[in-house]
Structures are given as C-alpha cells and as structure tokens.
Design a protein around this motif. Structure first.
Motif, short mmCIF file in Angstrom:
data_model
loop_
_atom_site.label_atom_id
_atom_site.label_comp_id
_atom_site.label_asym_id
_atom_site.label_seq_id
_atom_site.Cartn_x
_atom_site.Cartn_y
_atom_site.Cartn_z
N ASN A 9 -83.85 -34.41 -14.07
CA ASN A 9 -82.94 -33.37 -14.52
C ASN A 9 -83.59 -32.00 -14.39
O ASN A 9 -84.72 -31.81 -14.84
CB ASN A 9 -82.56 -33.61 -15.99
N GLY A 10 -82.87 -31.07 -13.77
CA GLY A 10 -83.37 -29.71 -13.65
C GLY A 10 -84.32 -29.48 -12.50
O GLY A 10 -84.84 -28.38 -12.33
N ARG A 115 -88.01 -27.43 -15.50
CA ARG A 115 -86.84 -28.30 -15.63
C ARG A 115 -86.23 -28.16 -17.03
O ARG A 115 -85.00 -28.11 -17.18
CB ARG A 115 -87.23 -29.75 -15.36
N TYR A 116 -87.07 -28.11 -18.03
CA TYR A 116 -86.62 -27.96 -19.42
C TYR A 116 -85.86 -26.64 -19.59
O TYR A 116 -84.80 -26.59 -20.22
CB TYR A 116 -87.86 -27.99 -20.32
N ARG A 118 -84.31 -24.92 -17.20
CA ARG A 118 -83.04 -24.96 -16.47
C ARG A 118 -81.98 -25.75 -17.21
O ARG A 118 -80.82 -25.34 -17.31
CB ARG A 118 -83.26 -25.58 -15.08
N VAL A 119 -82.35 -26.92 -17.73
CA VAL A 119 -81.39 -27.77 -18.44
C VAL A 119 -80.96 -27.11 -19.75
O VAL A 119 -79.79 -27.15 -20.12
CB VAL A 119 -81.97 -29.17 -18.68
N ARG A 122 -78.22 -24.51 -19.49
CA ARG A 122 -76.85 -25.00 -19.28
C ARG A 122 -76.12 -25.26 -20.60
O ARG A 122 -74.97 -25.69 -20.60
CB ARG A 122 -76.90 -26.31 -18.48
N THR A 124 -77.19 -27.50 -22.82
CA THR A 124 -77.38 -28.91 -23.18
C THR A 124 -78.04 -29.01 -24.55
O THR A 124 -78.99 -28.28 -24.83
CB THR A 124 -78.28 -29.61 -22.13
N ILE A 129 -81.14 -33.48 -24.29
CA ILE A 129 -82.34 -33.21 -23.50
C ILE A 129 -83.39 -34.27 -23.79
O ILE A 129 -84.02 -34.81 -22.86
CB ILE A 129 -82.89 -31.80 -23.80
N ARG A 132 -82.29 -37.57 -22.05
CA ARG A 132 -82.41 -37.53 -20.59
C ARG A 132 -83.87 -37.54 -20.14
O ARG A 132 -84.27 -38.31 -19.27
CB ARG A 132 -81.73 -36.27 -20.05
#
Length: 277
Positions: A9-10, A115-116, A118-119, A122, A124, A129, A132
């Motif tokens: 993810n991300g 990645r953290y 970016r997610v 969104r 989230t 998080i 995932r």
C-alpha cells in the motif's frame, strides 16, 4: 508478455501503471467491492461493484484470479488476460493458467515512511492502516523472481527504471531483495508509535523469513519475544494471550490482531513437503 506490478500500500503501483497505459500498454481494469476514491473513475481505474455481484461472478468463473483483502474483493477477469497487458497485484500462478507466454513481475518499492505518508494523506483511518500494513508485512514473504523498482519520489526517474527493466528484464529472487533491505534497516526517529511499530514488525518478519533455521512452529514465540522487547523499549503496552491474540496500544489507540505464521513460512514448507513426497 504480461507484466504484473506488485507492491505494498502506498508504493505507487497505480501511478506507474497509468504512465505505462499512456505509452500504449493495455489496461486491465480490475473489479473491486470497495468504494472509489475521489480521484478514481468508474470503468477507468476500477469497475466498482457490490459484494453480492462479485460473489456471483466468482460462481460464474468470470475471474482469472481474485483476492480478498480486509473484507474487500479485487479481481481480474479472464477476458482481460492478453498480450502486453499491465496487471496490478495479480496472482501470477493463477494468471498463468490463462496465459502461456512469459509473465514478468515488477515489484514497486518505497520506504515505509513514504508509504505511510501517502496512505494517511488519503484519509485512511489508523485502524485500517494498521490492518493493511500488518497484513502486508507478511503477504510478500514468499519466493518469486522479479524486477525491483524504487518509487520513493513517484517521478519520471521511477518510470525510466521501469521501462528499462521491461526492455531488458533482469529479475532477482525476492529473498535476495529482502536480504539487502535487512542490511539497510535503520529505525525511524519518530514519535508516531504506529509507524515505528509497523517498521519494526516489517524488519522482524523479514528476518524470520530469511532465517532458514526458524521453523513455522517457532515463529509465534520469536515474534512475541522481540515485539515485547520493542514495546518495553518504547514504553508501549503489548500483551499476548494463549489463543494467539495480540494486543498493542499505539498513540493511545488499541489494536488487536493475530499473526499468520503460514504466510511467513507455510508456503515454503508446503512446497518442500511436496518435493519430498
């Protein structure tokens, strides 16, 4: 040839896939039961359908492969399996049943901090998080050969790496990639306990997977031992009960989860058993 883009993810899988579509590669539009994000378009990024409709399509043998992640379905239709197509996060072994030519795996990598970020951007939730990232800390611990692309900045440099690798494929084993990442490990200097935990867990599980002396039955014990040490060092609450349930408190929020040892060693040991038999 078919190209399968994998990554956590991300990592930026969709960003790179969209760049390839612009260059003329075929788009395989996956089906999903999750809600579309603000920037996503129906029939372009995904085909968004209900869970009931998805399950009916499973019964109709509509999908070449499908997966369930965090109660959400993702699937690739049989009709989309064709030459020069870009697939995202598909199961290469299942795709191979419908495509007999070469399948190239491209693994998109970015640091867990990136990645953290970016997610999180969104919108989230922290619970999602955790779920995932925790699951993905286990999901990519298996043997495959691929080309590994650094997509830290999500720019033309990443795309150039990708195109070069597609023109001159030089794949390596995932185990080799993970060994390199273990040597590069450097604990994040952050007050965000969730991020610090997810990075440490990623490092710990990669180490367990790489160490061939560790058997599947020992994983839970080793995991609890080192997560307990991490929690004590960070002054974080961590508990493990006899039924395999873990409880950790991060940033004053409670998370409950179990470790799936079969994802870490199970696939490999089952293959070894087949060879022996």
């Amino acid at each position: 040839m078919i190209y399968i883009i994998k990554g956590k993810n991300g990592a930026g899988k969709t960003f790179l896939a969209n760049k390839l579509y612009e260059l003329g590669y075929n788009r395989a539009i996956s089906y999903t039961t999750r809600e579309p994000r603000e920037t996503e378009r129906e029939g372009y990024d995904y085909k968004f359908i209900t869970k009931e409709k998805f399950e009916q399509l499973i019964e109709d043998d509509f999908f070449a492969e499908y997966q369930s992640r965090d109660t959400t379905y993702y699937g690739t239709s049989v009709e989309s399996i064709k030459d020069k197509v870009i697939l995202i996060s598909s199961d290469e072994k299942k795709v191979a049943r419908y495509y007999k030519e070469k399948i190239a795996i491209i693994y998109v990598e970015a640091s867990i901090e990136k990645r953290y970020q970016r997610v999180s951007s969104r919108g989230t939730s922290k619970q999602e998080i955790f779920s995932r990232f925790h699951n993905e800390n286990m999901d990519f611990l298996y043997d495959f050969r691929g080309t590994f692309i650094n997509n830290e900045e999500e720019n033309d440099s990443s795309l150039k790496q990708l195109i070069n690798s597609m023109e001159k494929p030089e794949s390596i084993e995932n185990r080799t990639f993970l060994k390199r990442k273990l040597k590069e490990f450097n604990a994040i200097d952050t007050e965000d306990e969730l991020l610090a935990f997810l990075q440490f867990e990623e490092y710990l599980l990669r180490g367990i997977y790489i160490d061939k002396r560790i058997e599947a039955k020992e994983i839970q014990k080793i995991y609890v031992k080192y997560i307990t040490k991490f929690a004590e060092r960070k002054n974080i609450l961590f508990e493990h009960n006899g039924n395999g349930l873990n409880h950790i408190r991060l940033n004053n929020e409670d998370y409950y989860y179990k470790l799936d040892s079969n994802k870490i060693k199970g696939k490999e040991e089952k293959e070894n058993e087949k060879e022996i038999n």
